[in-house]
Design a protein around this motif. Structure first.
Motif, PDB file in Angstrom:
ATOM      1  N   PHE A  22       0.717  -1.235   0.086  1.00 66.24           N
ATOM      2  CA  PHE A  22      -0.005   0.052   0.001  1.00 66.24           C
ATOM      3  C   PHE A  22       0.769   1.291  -0.125  1.00 66.24           C
ATOM      4  CE2 PHE A  22      -2.694  -3.207   2.418  1.00 66.24           C
ATOM      5  CZ  PHE A  22      -3.646  -3.236   1.439  1.00 66.24           C
ATOM      6  N   GLY A  23       0.123   2.250  -0.505  1.00 73.80           N
ATOM      7  CA  GLY A  23       1.019   3.323  -0.802  1.00 73.80           C
ATOM      8  C   GLY A  23       0.564   4.394  -1.862  1.00 73.80           C
ATOM      9  N   ASP A  24       1.172   5.508  -2.426  1.00 76.19           N
ATOM     10  CA  ASP A  24       0.580   6.297  -3.533  1.00 76.19           C
ATOM     11  C   ASP A  24       0.120   5.457  -4.391  1.00 76.19           C
ATOM     12  OD1 ASP A  24       1.316   8.465  -1.898  1.00 76.19           O
ATOM     13  OD2 ASP A  24       3.165   8.745  -2.987  1.00 76.19           O
ATOM     14  N   ILE A  25       0.936   4.417  -4.556  1.00 80.14           N
ATOM     15  CA  ILE A  25       0.601   3.363  -6.031  1.00 80.14           C
ATOM     16  C   ILE A  25       0.360   2.174  -5.161  1.00 80.14           C
ATOM     17  CG2 ILE A  25       1.013   2.171  -8.018  1.00 80.14           C
ATOM     18  CD1 ILE A  25       2.637   4.827  -8.831  1.00 80.14           C
ATOM     19  N   SER A  26      -0.980   1.557  -5.067  1.00 84.00           N
ATOM     20  CA  SER A  26      -1.112   0.296  -4.272  1.00 84.00           C
ATOM     21  C   SER A  26      -0.911  -0.903  -5.456  1.00 84.00           C
ATOM     22  CB  SER A  26      -2.526   0.320  -3.515  1.00 84.00           C
ATOM     23  OG  SER A  26      -2.553   1.366  -2.774  1.00 84.00           O
ATOM     24  N   LEU A  27      -0.566  -2.012  -4.644  1.00 84.58           N
ATOM     25  CA  LEU A  27      -0.526  -3.182  -5.522  1.00 84.58           C
ATOM     26  C   LEU A  27      -1.387  -4.062  -4.747  1.00 84.58           C
ATOM     27  CD1 LEU A  27       3.353  -3.490  -5.605  1.00 84.58           C
ATOM     28  CD2 LEU A  27       2.095  -2.165  -7.314  1.00 84.58           C
ATOM     29  N   SER A  28      -1.990  -5.114  -5.733  1.00 79.22           N
ATOM     30  CA  SER A  28      -3.032  -6.074  -5.521  1.00 79.22           C
ATOM     31  C   SER A  28      -1.790  -7.071  -4.683  1.00 79.22           C
ATOM     32  CB  SER A  28      -3.701  -6.554  -6.470  1.00 79.22           C
ATOM     33  OG  SER A  28      -2.721  -7.334  -7.433  1.00 79.22           O
ATOM     34  N   TRP A  29      -2.569  -8.088  -3.825  1.00 80.35           N
ATOM     35  CA  TRP A  29      -1.717  -9.039  -3.029  1.00 80.35           C
ATOM     36  C   TRP A  29      -1.086  -9.794  -4.250  1.00 80.35           C
ATOM     37  CZ3 TRP A  29      -0.292  -7.941   1.284  1.00 80.35           C
ATOM     38  CH2 TRP A  29      -1.220  -7.141   2.046  1.00 80.35           C
ATOM     39  N   ARG A  30      -1.782 -10.058  -5.322  1.00 84.54           N
ATOM     40  CA  ARG A  30      -1.218 -11.072  -6.330  1.00 84.54           C
ATOM     41  C   ARG A  30      -0.119 -10.198  -6.935  1.00 84.54           C
ATOM     42  NH1 ARG A  30      -4.467 -13.241 -11.833  1.00 84.54           N
ATOM     43  NH2 ARG A  30      -2.983 -14.157 -12.658  1.00 84.54           N
ATOM     44  N   GLU A  31      -0.288  -8.922  -7.469  1.00 82.30           N
ATOM     45  CA  GLU A  31       1.053  -8.297  -7.890  1.00 82.30           C
ATOM     46  C   GLU A  31       2.286  -8.179  -6.910  1.00 82.30           C
ATOM     47  OE1 GLU A  31      -1.124  -5.068 -10.659  1.00 82.30           O
ATOM     48  OE2 GLU A  31      -1.234  -4.380  -8.638  1.00 82.30           O
ATOM     49  N   LEU A  32       1.815  -8.177  -5.907  1.00 76.25           N
ATOM     50  CA  LEU A  32       2.893  -8.100  -4.718  1.00 76.25           C
ATOM     51  C   LEU A  32       3.595  -9.439  -4.707  1.00 76.25           C
ATOM     52  CD1 LEU A  32       4.514  -6.825  -2.420  1.00 76.25           C
ATOM     53  CD2 LEU A  32       2.918  -7.470  -0.881  1.00 76.25           C
ATOM     54  N   MET A  33       2.834 -10.606  -4.541  1.00 77.37           N
ATOM     55  CA  MET A  33       3.766 -11.839  -4.638  1.00 77.37           C
ATOM     56  C   MET A  33       4.297 -12.186  -5.985  1.00 77.37           C
ATOM     57  SD  MET A  33       2.963 -12.969  -1.514  1.00 77.37           S
ATOM     58  CE  MET A  33       3.856 -14.643  -2.012  1.00 77.37           C
ATOM     59  N   GLU A  34       3.869 -11.767  -7.018  1.00 74.86           N
ATOM     60  CA  GLU A  34       4.347 -11.783  -8.516  1.00 74.86           C
ATOM     61  C   GLU A  34       5.792 -11.226  -8.516  1.00 74.86           C
ATOM     62  OE1 GLU A  34       0.609 -12.562 -11.336  1.00 74.86           O
ATOM     63  OE2 GLU A  34       1.571 -10.501 -11.332  1.00 74.86           O
ATOM     64  N   THR A  35       5.787 -10.103  -7.811  1.00 74.81           N
ATOM     65  CA  THR A  35       6.978  -9.226  -7.914  1.00 74.81           C
ATOM     66  C   THR A  35       8.045  -9.516  -6.851  1.00 74.81           C
ATOM     67  OG1 THR A  35       5.571  -7.189  -8.341  1.00 74.81           O
ATOM     68  CG2 THR A  35       7.757  -6.692  -7.434  1.00 74.81           C
ATOM     69  N   ILE A  36       7.645  -9.964  -5.847  1.00 74.25           N
ATOM     70  CA  ILE A  36       8.472 -10.730  -4.679  1.00 74.25           C
ATOM     71  C   ILE A  36       9.244 -12.048  -5.324  1.00 74.25           C
ATOM     72  CG2 ILE A  36       8.770 -11.883  -2.523  1.00 74.25           C
ATOM     73  CD1 ILE A  36       6.682  -9.588  -1.487  1.00 74.25           C
ATOM     74  N   ALA A  37       8.574 -12.986  -6.004  1.00 75.70           N
ATOM     75  CA  ALA A  37       8.676 -14.165  -6.381  1.00 75.70           C
ATOM     76  C   ALA A  37       9.671 -13.973  -7.805  1.00 75.70           C
ATOM     77  CB  ALA A  37       7.603 -15.067  -6.596  1.00 75.70           C
ATOM     78  N   GLY A  38       9.799 -12.791  -8.326  1.00 77.44           N
ATOM     79  CA  GLY A  38      10.232 -12.579  -9.521  1.00 77.44           C
ATOM     80  C   GLY A  38       9.525 -12.982 -10.807  1.00 77.44           C
ATOM     81  N   SER A  39       8.336 -13.120 -10.618  1.00 81.75           N
ATOM     82  CA  SER A  39       7.426 -13.691 -11.706  1.00 81.75           C
ATOM     83  C   SER A  39       7.502 -13.064 -13.165  1.00 81.75           C
ATOM     84  CB  SER A  39       5.920 -13.831 -11.486  1.00 81.75           C
ATOM     85  OG  SER A  39       5.288 -14.125 -12.466  1.00 81.75           O
ATOM     86  N   ALA A  40       7.517 -13.813 -14.296  1.00 86.58           N
ATOM     87  CA  ALA A  40       7.541 -13.144 -15.568  1.00 86.58           C
ATOM     88  C   ALA A  40       6.494 -12.086 -15.730  1.00 86.58           C
ATOM     89  CB  ALA A  40       7.469 -14.244 -16.705  1.00 86.58           C
ATOM     90  N   ASP A  41       5.407 -12.181 -14.822  1.00 87.30           N
ATOM     91  CA  ASP A  41       4.274 -11.433 -15.045  1.00 87.30           C
ATOM     92  C   ASP A  41       4.513 -10.111 -14.235  1.00 87.30           C
ATOM     93  OD1 ASP A  41       2.726 -13.289 -16.472  1.00 87.30           O
ATOM     94  OD2 ASP A  41       2.015 -14.179 -14.662  1.00 87.30           O
ATOM     95  N   ALA A  42       5.507 -10.077 -13.378  1.00 84.66           N
ATOM     96  CA  ALA A  42       5.647  -8.738 -12.683  1.00 84.66           C
ATOM     97  C   ALA A  42       6.240  -7.732 -13.483  1.00 84.66           C
ATOM     98  CB  ALA A  42       6.733  -9.152 -11.553  1.00 84.66           C
ATOM     99  N   THR A  43       5.879  -6.629 -13.486  1.00 84.04           N
ATOM    100  CA  THR A  43       6.487  -5.335 -14.170  1.00 84.04           C
ATOM    101  C   THR A  43       7.714  -4.798 -13.686  1.00 84.04           C
ATOM    102  OG1 THR A  43       4.742  -3.738 -13.266  1.00 84.04           O
ATOM    103  CG2 THR A  43       3.804  -4.890 -14.907  1.00 84.04           C
ATOM    104  N   PRO A  44       8.253  -4.004 -14.280  1.00 86.18           N
ATOM    105  CA  PRO A  44       9.484  -3.298 -13.896  1.00 86.18           C
ATOM    106  C   PRO A  44       9.235  -1.998 -12.991  1.00 86.18           C
ATOM    107  CG  PRO A  44       9.828  -3.739 -16.231  1.00 86.18           C
ATOM    108  CD  PRO A  44       8.521  -4.183 -15.790  1.00 86.18           C
ATOM    109  N   GLN A  45       8.134  -1.685 -13.083  1.00 88.74           N
ATOM    110  CA  GLN A  45       7.538  -0.390 -12.107  1.00 88.74           C
ATOM    111  C   GLN A  45       7.399  -1.006 -11.045  1.00 88.74           C
ATOM    112  OE1 GLN A  45       3.724   1.260 -13.280  1.00 88.74           O
ATOM    113  NE2 GLN A  45       3.945   2.943 -11.972  1.00 88.74           N
ATOM    114  N   ASN A  46       6.680  -2.172 -10.658  1.00 89.73           N
ATOM    115  CA  ASN A  46       6.306  -2.787  -9.592  1.00 89.73           C
ATOM    116  C   ASN A  46       7.630  -3.287  -8.726  1.00 89.73           C
ATOM    117  OD1 ASN A  46       3.402  -2.389  -9.962  1.00 89.73           O
ATOM    118  ND2 ASN A  46       3.107  -4.622 -10.453  1.00 89.73           N
TER     119      ASN A  46
END
Length: 328
Positions: A22-46
Motif C-alpha cells: 500500500f502507498g501512493d500506488i497500491s499493489l494487489s496481493w497477487r501483484e505483490l507476490m508476483e513481484t517478490i517471486a520474480g515472476s515473468a508477469d511482474a512489471t519493472p515498475q512494480n
C-alpha cells in the motif's frame, strides 16, 4: 515466550507485507507476490516500487524501532523510573542541537554529515550527563536531573539557531527533527544493521545485570554487582543504540518509552524475556507508524515521528495518571 514472540513476528510480517503493498500506488496481493517471486508477469515498475522504494524504508523502520525499544528498556532499568527513556540521557536534544547547528551554520553541508552530526551530538550529551552526575559514584536521580537540565540547554540552543537561521535551512532541519524514514536506501540499512549487531547482542547478554540494578543500588551491590561500572556501560550501550537510530531516521519519539512497557506487561519482569519482546514491539510501532503516515493523508505523508508522538503522548499521560498517588 516462544508463542508470544511468534505472534509478534507474524504481526510484524503482516505489517511489512501491507507496507510493501500500500502507498501512493497500491499493489494487489497477487501483484505483490508476483513481484517478490520474480515472476515473468511482474512489471519493472512494480519491482522498482517494492525493492527500491518501499523495502529499504521498511527495513530501516524495523531496525530503528528495535534499537530505540532496546535502548528504552536499558534506560528504564538503570533509571528505575517508569517515565524514563533515552531522551533523559540528552540523546535527543544533543542530536537535535548538533544537526541544527550543522545545517544553519554551514554553507550547504553534505547530506552524509547530518547523521554523523546527530550521532556525535547524542554521544557528547550522554557523556556530559554521566560525567556531571558523578559524585563518588552515580545515581539514577542525579542522571535524570542533570539530563533534564542539559537537555533544556540544548533545546534552547536549537531554538536560538532556528530563530536566527535562514528560513530554508531551518525548514531542512525541522524535516529531519520530525523523524522519518523517507530517505532510506539499502546502503543506510546495511550500515545501521552492522552497527547495531554488537550493541544489541551485548544488551541481551546483559539481561542479568539489568535485573539486578533494577532492584536498587544497595541491593545490587550486596549481590556483588559493580553498580557504577554497570550503569556506565549500560549508558554507553543506550547511546550506541539510540544515537545510531536518531542518526539514521531523526527524532522518532516515544518508542523507547512505549515498547518497553508493552514488553514488560506481556513478558513479565525478566529482562531476558523483555528485551526481545521490546525489540519486536518497537519494530512494529515504527513500521506501523510509517505505514499510517503514508496512508492517512495520501498522497501527502506524515513523518513516522509525528505518528509515534500521537500514539506516545496519550500513553505518557496514562503512565502519569497511573502514578498520581505515588510519592517520592
Amino acid at each position: 515466550m516462544m508463542r508470544l514472540a511468534t505472534l509478534l513476528a507474524v504481526l510484524l510480517a503482516g505489517l511489512v507485507a501491507a507496507s510493501l503493498a500500500f502507498g501512493d500506488i497500491s499493489l494487489s496481493w497477487r501483484e505483490l507476490m508476483e513481484t517478490i517471486a520474480g515472476s515473468a508477469d511482474a512489471t519493472p515498475q512494480n519491482g522498482m516500487i517494492v525493492f527500491d522504494l518501499r523495502l529499504p524504508r521498511i527495513l530501516l523502520a524495523l531496525l530503528v524501532g528495535a534499537a530505540l525499544a532496546t535502548a528504552g528498556t536499558i534506560a528504564l532499568a538503570i533509571m528505575r523510573n517508569p517515565l524514563a527513556e533515552p531522551g533523559v540521557l540528552g540523546i535527543n536534544s544533543g542530536a537535535a542541537a548538533a544537526v541544527m547547528g550543522v545545517i544553519v551554520l554551514m554553507q550547504e553541508p553534505p547530506v552524509a554529515l547530518l547523521p554523523l552530526a546527530g550521532f556525535l551530538g547524542a554521544a557528547i550529551m550522554a557523556a556530559a550527563v554521566y560525567l556531571l552526575s558523578w559524585q563518588r559514584g552515580t545515581s539514577s536521580l542525579r542522571i535524570i536531573l542533570i539530563g533534564i537540565g542539559l537537555g533544556s540547554l540544548a533545546s534552547a540552543a536549537t531554538t536560538f539557531l532556528s530563530a536566527f537561521g535562514e528560513i530554508g535551512d531551518v525548514q531542512r532541519a525541522m524535516i529531519w527533527l520530525a523523524g522519518s524514514v523517507y530517505e532510506a536506501d539499502m546502503v543506510k540499512v546495511r550500515l545501521l544493521f552492522f552497527w547495531l549487531l554488537v550493541p544489541l547482542a551485548l544488551a541481551w547478554m546483559s539481561a542479568g545485570e539489568l535485573d539486578l540494578i533494577r532492584f536498587g543500588d544497595n541491593a545490587a551491590r550486596s549481590l556483588g554487582q559493580r553498580v557504577d561500572l554497570v550503569r556506565g556501560l549500560m549508558i554507553v550501550l543506550c547511546t550506541l543504540l539510540s544515537g545510531a537510530a536518531v542518526a539514521a531516521a531523526g527524532l522518532i519519539g516515544f518508542v523507547g518509552l512505549v515498547a518497553p512497557h508493552i514488553a514488560s506487561r506481556l513478558a513479565g519482569p525478566s529482562h531476558a524475556r523483555i528485551l526481545p519482546i521490546a525489540a519486536l514491539s518497537g519494530a512494529i510501532l515504527v513500521v506501523a507508524s510509517d505505514l499510517l503516515g503514508r496512508l492517512v493523508i495520501a498522497p501527502a505523508q506524515l513523518p513516522a515521528g509525528i505518528v509515534t508522538g500521537l500514539i506516545g503522548a496519550p500513553f505518557f499521560a496514562y503512565l502519569l495518571w497511573g502514578r498520581r498517588h505515588v510519592r517520592g
